[in-house]
Enzyme design. Structure first.
Site, PDB file in Angstrom:
ATOM      1  N   SER A 281       0.844  -1.195   0.000  1.00 51.62           N
ATOM      2  CA  SER A 281       0.000   0.000   0.000  1.00 51.62           C
ATOM      3  C   SER A 281       0.876   1.239   0.000  1.00 51.62           C
ATOM      4  O   SER A 281       2.108   1.162  -0.045  1.00 51.62           O
ATOM      5  CB  SER A 281      -0.905   0.011   1.233  1.00 51.62           C
ATOM      6  OG  SER A 281      -0.123   0.118   2.422  1.00 51.62           O
ATOM      7  N   LYS A 282       0.213   2.387   0.074  1.00 53.52           N
ATOM      8  CA  LYS A 282       0.924   3.667  -0.033  1.00 53.52           C
ATOM      9  C   LYS A 282       1.950   3.850   1.081  1.00 53.52           C
ATOM     10  O   LYS A 282       2.980   4.498   0.882  1.00 53.52           O
ATOM     11  CB  LYS A 282      -0.086   4.817  -0.014  1.00 53.52           C
ATOM     12  CG  LYS A 282       0.481   6.133  -0.501  1.00 53.52           C
ATOM     13  CD  LYS A 282      -0.620   7.103  -0.866  1.00 53.52           C
ATOM     14  CE  LYS A 282      -0.035   8.325  -1.563  1.00 53.52           C
ATOM     15  NZ  LYS A 282      -1.087   9.212  -2.099  1.00 53.52           N
ATOM     16  N   ARG A 283       1.669   3.269   2.244  1.00 55.31           N
ATOM     17  CA  ARG A 283       2.614   3.460   3.350  1.00 55.31           C
ATOM     18  C   ARG A 283       3.940   2.745   3.109  1.00 55.31           C
ATOM     19  O   ARG A 283       4.944   3.050   3.764  1.00 55.31           O
ATOM     20  CB  ARG A 283       1.993   3.002   4.662  1.00 55.31           C
ATOM     21  CG  ARG A 283       1.746   1.515   4.774  1.00 55.31           C
ATOM     22  CD  ARG A 283       0.970   1.208   6.055  1.00 55.31           C
ATOM     23  NE  ARG A 283       0.670  -0.201   6.182  1.00 55.31           N
ATOM     24  CZ  ARG A 283       1.479  -1.081   6.741  1.00 55.31           C
ATOM     25  NH1 ARG A 283       2.659  -0.702   7.181  1.00 55.31           N
ATOM     26  NH2 ARG A 283       1.114  -2.350   6.842  1.00 55.31           N
ATOM     27  N   HIS A 284       3.965   1.791   2.170  1.00 52.26           N
ATOM     28  CA  HIS A 284       5.208   1.088   1.845  1.00 52.26           C
ATOM     29  C   HIS A 284       6.030   1.849   0.811  1.00 52.26           C
ATOM     30  O   HIS A 284       7.201   1.537   0.589  1.00 52.26           O
ATOM     31  CB  HIS A 284       4.897  -0.308   1.298  1.00 52.26           C
ATOM     32  CG  HIS A 284       4.266  -1.209   2.303  1.00 52.26           C
ATOM     33  ND1 HIS A 284       2.995  -1.705   2.168  1.00 52.26           N
ATOM     34  CD2 HIS A 284       4.738  -1.700   3.482  1.00 52.26           C
ATOM     35  CE1 HIS A 284       2.700  -2.462   3.209  1.00 52.26           C
ATOM     36  NE2 HIS A 284       3.738  -2.478   4.018  1.00 52.26           N
ATOM     37  N   GLY A 285       5.434   2.815   0.151  1.00 51.80           N
ATOM     38  CA  GLY A 285       6.111   3.529  -0.931  1.00 51.80           C
ATOM     39  C   GLY A 285       5.138   3.795  -2.050  1.00 51.80           C
ATOM     40  O   GLY A 285       3.927   3.689  -1.875  1.00 51.80           O
TER      41      GLY A 285
END
Length: 505
Positions: A281-285
Site C-alpha cells: 500500500s501507499k505506506r510502503h512507498g
C-alpha cells in the site's frame, strides 16, 4: 510427441492452449484455439503496481502464445469511475510498453477499449435469458426482510447468506410495489471445481454458495454477471488476475454453467506484499505506476521487476522483455505472495540505465533536469548532458539522480557544507595559482587541465586530492561529482575560470 511450445497440451491443466481433434474416416484435423486474454481495471483511481503486474502477465502470455491482449474498463460504478482515472490507467499501460489489440475507437463506441458500462443492456439481456431457461428467478424480498434474515442468522451462529425464500415461489405471490431483483438459481447440491493454472484444483461445496443477485432492483447488472458476460462475449480464453478474485470465481463458474457457456481457463496470481509482509500500500512507498515514472524509473526496469514477483526462470534476474516473452508460462508462477523490495528494483533500474544509449538516456533525463533547473535546456545543453552521461551513469539508480548529478553543468550552485570546508584559505590560494596557469592553456582539454594540477601538486609537495578536491568544490558546489577534469572540459575554459574567480574571492 507433440511440441508443447506450439500450443498443444496433454491431459491435465497447464498453461498451453486446448487441443480439439476433429476426426473423420479419412483425416485427423487439429484445431488450435487462439489465446485471448484481458486486463480489466476499475477506473476509480490510479493504476496500482499490482494491477500493472496483472497486466504484464496477461500481455506476456498473449505475446508468448501469439494470441490477443484486450483492454476492458470496468466502469459500472458511475459515482467513482472518472475519465481522469481511465486516462491515468491508459497512460500507465502505454508508458510500460503494453499494446492492446482492441484500441480502435471505431469498434468500441469511440473509446480505445471496451467499456463495461456500455454493455449494461447486454448483461440484463443475459439475465432474462436465464429467467427463461429456469436458471434465474425474481426475488421480491425487501431490504428490511433481508436485514432481519441476516440478523437471525447471526444470532443463531449461521452463515449469513440468502436463504432462497423466493427460489420456488410463483410470481402470483409477488407483493405490490416491490421491484424485484433477479437472482441466480444456483445448484444446492454437489460441488463447484475450479482448475487453476497457479492454485491447482480447488473445490467448494455448492451448499456454501447462495443465490447471488444478478440484476438489482433498479435494473442495473451486478459486477458478477457483467464480468462473466463480458468475458464470454469478448471470447476470453484465459482469465488471469489476482488471487483476491479467487472466491468470486466459484460463483462466476456457476453463471457460465447456467448459460451453457464454455469455461475459460483461470490463473490467479499471488498478491504483492510490502517489505513488512502486509498488503502493499501507499505506506510502503509508491503504489501507482505514474509515481514510479515520476521518480525516474525506466519502464523496462519496472517490467523486469514485476515479472520476478511470483515468477521465475531458474536463477535469472535480468530478463529483457523479448526474453520474457519467449520464456513466460504459468509453470514458473509460484503460489506464495512476493514481497516488494525497493533495493532490488533500484539495482535493476541502475542496470537498465547503464544499458541505455547516451543519446536516448539524455532525452529521458531531460524533463527531470528541466524541472530541477526551472527552465528548458536547448540543443547545446542537451548535447552537454549527453556528453556527461558516461561519467554519471555508473553512479546513479534513477533518472532524477541523473538530473541532480548534472545540475552543476547548467547552474552555479551554492557550495554545500562539505564544499565550504574544502574551500579553505589555503586551498583558495592553490586555486588562484592554478587559474593563472589555466588561462595560459592554448588547448583546453581534460588531459591538459589534469596535467597542470598534477604538476602543481608535485611541485608543492601535495597529494593530487589537496588541489583536485577544492577544484571540485569550486566548480560543482559539492564534495562529490563525476570525474572533475572531464567535467571541467565540458564546462569550458571561460566558465571554469569564472567559477574559480567566484570561489577564490
Amino acid at each position: 510427441m507433440l511440441d508443447s511450445q506450439a500450443g498443444f497440451t496433454r491431459a491435465g491443466f497447464d498453461d498451453r492452449m486446448p487441443l480439439r481433434l476433429l476426426l473423420s474416416n479419412i483425416s485427423c484435423v487439429v484445431v488450435i484455439m487462439s489465446v485471448v486474454v484481458r486486463f480489466a481495471p476499475s477506473p476509480t483511481g490510479y493504476l496500482h503496481i499490482g494491477g500493472a503486474r496483472t497486466a504484464l502477465f496477461n500481455w506476456l502470455y498473449a505475446k508468448h502464445m501469439g494470441g490477443k491482449f484486450l483492454m476492458r474498463v470496468e466502469d459500472t460504478d458511475r459515482e467513482r469511475s472518472t475519465p481522469e482515472s481511465v486516462q491515468t490507467i491508459l497512460d500507465g499501460l502505454t508508458w510500460l510498453g503494453f499494446d492492446w489489440d482492441n484500441n480502435d475507437p471505431s469498434i468500441n463506441n469511440g473509446k480505445p477499449y471496451y467499456s463495461q458500462f456500455d454493455m449494461c443492456a447486454r448483461h440484463v439481456e443475459v439475465a432474462r435469458q436465464m429467467l427463461a431457461n429456469g436458471t434465474a428467478y425474481y426475488c421480491y424480498a425487501s431490504p428490511q426482510e433481508l436485514e432481519a434474515m441476516r440478523a437471525e442468522q447471526k444470532t443463531k451462529g449461521l452463515p449469513q447468506r440468502y436463504d432462497g425464500r423466493w427460489r420456488d415461489r410463483p410470481a402470483s405471490d409477488a407483493p405490490e410495489g416491490v421491484k424485484p431483483v433477479i437472482r441466480l438459481k444456483a445448484p444446492q447440491e454437489g460441488e463447484t471445481i475450479v482448475n487453476d493454472l497457479v492454485m491447482g484444483s480447488v473445490t467448494v461445496q455448492n451448499a456454501q454458495l447462495d443465490d447471488m443477485v444478478l440484476v438489482r432492483a433498479d435494473g442495473t447488472p451486478t459486477y458478477m454477471l457483467a464480468v462473466v458476460v463480458d468475458d464470454h462475449d469478448m471470447g476470453i480464453t484465459h482469465v488471469i488476475r489476482g488471487d483476491d478474485h479467487f472466491t468470486n470465481t466459484f460463483r462466476q463458474v456457476q453463471i457460465y454453467k447456467a448459460m451453457g457457456w464454455d469455461l475459460p481457463t483461470f490463473a490467479h496470481l499471488p498478491l504483492i506484499l510490502g517489505p513488512d509482509g502486509a498488503k502493499f500500500s501507499k505506506r510502503h512507498g509508491a503504489p501507482s505506476v505514474s509515481e514510479y515514472r515520476d521518480l525516474g524509473y525506466l519502464p523496462e526496469a519496472i517490467r523486469n521487476y514485476l515479472l520476478r514477483l511470483c515468477w521465475g526462470h531458474g536463477d535469472d534476474e535480468i530478463i529483457p522483455t523479448s526474453q520474457a516473452i519467449e520464456w513466460f508460462d504459468f509453470g514458473g508462477v509460484g503460489r506464495s505472495p512476493a514481497r516488494f523490495d525497493f533495493a532490488k528494483l533500484n539495482h535493476l533500474n541502475a542496470h537498465y540505465i547503464g544499458q541505455t544509449e547516451d543519446k536516448e538516456l539524455a532525452a529521458l533525463a531531460k524533463p527531470f533536469l528541466e524541472k530541477l533547473l526551472g527552465h528548458e535546456i536547448d540543443v547545446v545543453g542537451l548535447a552537454r548532458l549527453e556528453a556527461a552521461l558516461p561519467d554519471i551513469k555508473p553512479r546513479v539508480h534513477l533518472l532524477t539522480e541523473i538530473a541532480t548529478a548534472a545540475q552543476f553543468y547548467f547552474d552555479r550552485l551554492e557550495p554545500d557544507e562539505k564544499a565550504r570546508k574544502l574551500l579553505s584559505p589555503e586551498a583558495k590560494g592553490y586555486l588562484s595559482d592554478l587559474a593563472d596557469q589555466i588561462r595560459q592553456l592554448p588547448t583546453f582539454t581534460h588531459e591538459a587541465v589534469e596535467d597542470i594540477f598534477r604538476t602543481y601538486a608535485e611541485r608543492q609537495g601535495l597529494k593530487l586530492g589537496a588541489v583536485a578536491q577544492p577544484f571540485r568544490a569550486a566548480l560543482t558546489g559539492r564534495g562529490i561529482s563525476p570525474p572533475i577534469f572531464t567535467a571541467a572540459a565540458l564546462l569550458g575554459k571561460e566558465e571554469v575560470l569564472e567559477r574559480l574567480d567566484m570561489a577564490c574571492c
